[in-house]
Every structure is written in structure tokens, then in C-alpha cells.
Motif scaffolding. Structure first.
Motif, short mmCIF file in Angstrom:
data_model
loop_
_atom_site.label_atom_id
_atom_site.label_comp_id
_atom_site.label_asym_id
_atom_site.label_seq_id
_atom_site.Cartn_x
_atom_site.Cartn_y
_atom_site.Cartn_z
N ALA A 180 0.83 -1.21 0.00
CA ALA A 180 0.00 0.00 0.00
C ALA A 180 0.86 1.26 0.00
CB ALA A 180 -0.94 0.00 1.20
N LEU A 181 1.96 1.25 0.76
CA LEU A 181 2.86 2.40 0.77
C LEU A 181 3.51 2.63 -0.58
CD1 LEU A 181 4.62 2.11 4.24
CD2 LEU A 181 3.13 3.94 3.45
N GLY A 182 3.88 1.55 -1.27
CA GLY A 182 4.46 1.69 -2.61
C GLY A 182 3.48 2.31 -3.59
N ILE A 183 2.24 1.91 -3.52
CA ILE A 183 1.23 2.47 -4.42
C ILE A 183 0.97 3.93 -4.07
CG2 ILE A 183 -1.19 2.32 -5.12
CD1 ILE A 183 -0.94 -0.70 -4.88
N TYR A 184 0.89 4.25 -2.78
CA TYR A 184 0.71 5.64 -2.37
C TYR A 184 1.88 6.50 -2.81
CZ TYR A 184 -3.43 5.26 0.56
OH TYR A 184 -4.71 5.08 1.01
N LEU A 185 3.07 5.98 -2.73
CA LEU A 185 4.25 6.73 -3.15
C LEU A 185 4.18 7.08 -4.63
CD1 LEU A 185 7.04 7.64 -2.00
CD2 LEU A 185 7.95 5.59 -3.05
N VAL A 186 3.76 6.14 -5.45
CA VAL A 186 3.62 6.42 -6.88
C VAL A 186 2.51 7.43 -7.13
CG1 VAL A 186 2.90 5.39 -9.08
CG2 VAL A 186 4.57 4.23 -7.65
N ASN A 187 1.40 7.30 -6.42
CA ASN A 187 0.26 8.18 -6.65
C ASN A 187 0.53 9.62 -6.22
OD1 ASN A 187 -1.29 6.18 -7.76
ND2 ASN A 187 -2.34 5.69 -5.87
N PHE A 188 1.21 9.80 -5.12
CA PHE A 188 1.36 11.13 -4.57
C PHE A 188 2.74 11.73 -4.71
CE2 PHE A 188 -2.19 9.34 -2.02
CZ PHE A 188 -3.17 10.15 -2.56
N SER A 189 3.64 11.07 -5.42
CA SER A 189 4.98 11.63 -5.59
C SER A 189 4.98 12.76 -6.61
CB SER A 189 5.96 10.54 -6.02
OG SER A 189 5.63 10.06 -7.31
N GLY A 190 4.12 12.70 -7.60
CA GLY A 190 4.06 13.76 -8.60
C GLY A 190 5.09 13.61 -9.70
N HIS A 198 -2.11 7.23 -12.19
CA HIS A 198 -2.72 7.06 -10.86
C HIS A 198 -3.15 5.60 -10.76
CE1 HIS A 198 -5.01 7.84 -7.25
NE2 HIS A 198 -6.00 7.16 -7.80
N ILE A 199 -2.52 4.87 -9.85
CA ILE A 199 -2.84 3.47 -9.65
C ILE A 199 -3.92 3.39 -8.58
CG2 ILE A 199 -1.97 1.22 -8.95
CD1 ILE A 199 0.80 2.18 -9.83
N PRO A 200 -5.08 2.85 -8.90
CA PRO A 200 -6.13 2.76 -7.88
C PRO A 200 -5.73 1.81 -6.75
CG PRO A 200 -6.78 1.58 -9.84
CD PRO A 200 -5.49 2.27 -10.16
N LEU A 201 -6.17 2.15 -5.57
CA LEU A 201 -5.87 1.32 -4.40
C LEU A 201 -7.07 0.42 -4.14
CD1 LEU A 201 -3.61 1.01 -2.32
CD2 LEU A 201 -4.87 2.53 -0.84
N ASN A 202 -7.01 -0.79 -4.71
CA ASN A 202 -8.08 -1.76 -4.53
C ASN A 202 -7.46 -3.12 -4.24
OD1 ASN A 202 -7.27 -2.78 -7.05
ND2 ASN A 202 -8.76 -1.53 -8.13
N PRO A 203 -8.26 -4.11 -3.87
CA PRO A 203 -7.68 -5.41 -3.51
C PRO A 203 -6.85 -6.06 -4.62
CG PRO A 203 -9.94 -5.30 -2.74
CD PRO A 203 -9.70 -4.07 -3.57
N ALA A 204 -7.20 -5.85 -5.87
CA ALA A 204 -6.45 -6.47 -6.96
C ALA A 204 -5.05 -5.86 -7.08
CB ALA A 204 -7.20 -6.30 -8.27
N THR A 205 -4.94 -4.55 -7.01
CA THR A 205 -3.63 -3.92 -7.15
C THR A 205 -2.77 -4.17 -5.92
OG1 THR A 205 -4.48 -1.81 -6.31
CG2 THR A 205 -4.44 -2.12 -8.71
N VAL A 206 -3.35 -4.09 -4.73
CA VAL A 206 -2.59 -4.36 -3.52
C VAL A 206 -2.17 -5.83 -3.47
CG1 VAL A 206 -2.70 -4.44 -1.01
CG2 VAL A 206 -3.60 -2.47 -2.21
#
Length: 87
Positions: free
Chosen positions: A41-51, A57-65
Motif C-alpha cells: 500500500a505504501l508503494g502504491i501511495y508513493l507512486v500516486n502522490f509523488s508527482g 494514478h494506480i487505484p488502491l483496490n484489492p487487486a492492485t494491492v
């Protein structure tokens, strides 16, 4: 049909617990899985909010996590590459 599905689910959960506790795994695997889940989850958040890449924007859902939990950081790169090339 629904009753058959519930029966199969019940039997598989029972067998999973039997295997987990018969081999003396205990709950140590649960903490390891939780750590992987949080890091995914932290890796996906880092990609989404790093700019760095504003269009991705990678959605945070059960499939991606789940994909990132199994594949690790290369899973984040895989999802990012899929997002850029397909959408």
C-alpha cells in the motif's frame, strides 16, 4: 448452487486451518503477510502522490494491492507500466 459454494468454502477454510496449525506455522506467517500488505500500500501511495508522473494514478483496490503484495516493488513498476501503456 449457493449451498454448494458455501460448502466448498467451508471445507477449504477448514483444510487451510488444519494445514496451518499442523505444520506448527502458528501466526508468524500472518505478521509477515501484514508487513508485505502495508509495504504494498505504501508503494502504491508513493507512486500516486509523488508527482513524478502526473498522468499515472494506480487505484488502491484489492487487486492492485494483492499484485504488489505477491510481486513486491516490481509489481508497482508493472502496474505503473500497464497504466501508462494501456490507458
Amino acid at each position: 448452487m449457493r449451498l454448494v459454494a458455501i460448502g466448498v468454502l467451508s471445507i477449504s477454510v477448514l483444510l487451510l486451518f488444519l494445514i496451518a496449525f499442523r505444520k506448527k506455522l502458528g501466526f508468524s506467517w500472518l505478521s509477515l503477510f501484514g508487513t508485505h500488505l502495508i509495504l504494498a500500500a505504501l508503494g502504491i501511495y508513493l507512486v500516486n502522490f509523488s508527482g513524478v508522473i502526473t498522468d499515472a494514478h494506480i487505484p488502491l483496490n484489492p487487486a492492485t494491492v494483492g499484485a504488489v503484495t505477491v510481486l513486491g516493488l516490481p509489481g508497482v513498476l508493472m502496474l505503473l507500466g500497464l497504466k501508462i501503456t494501456l490507458f
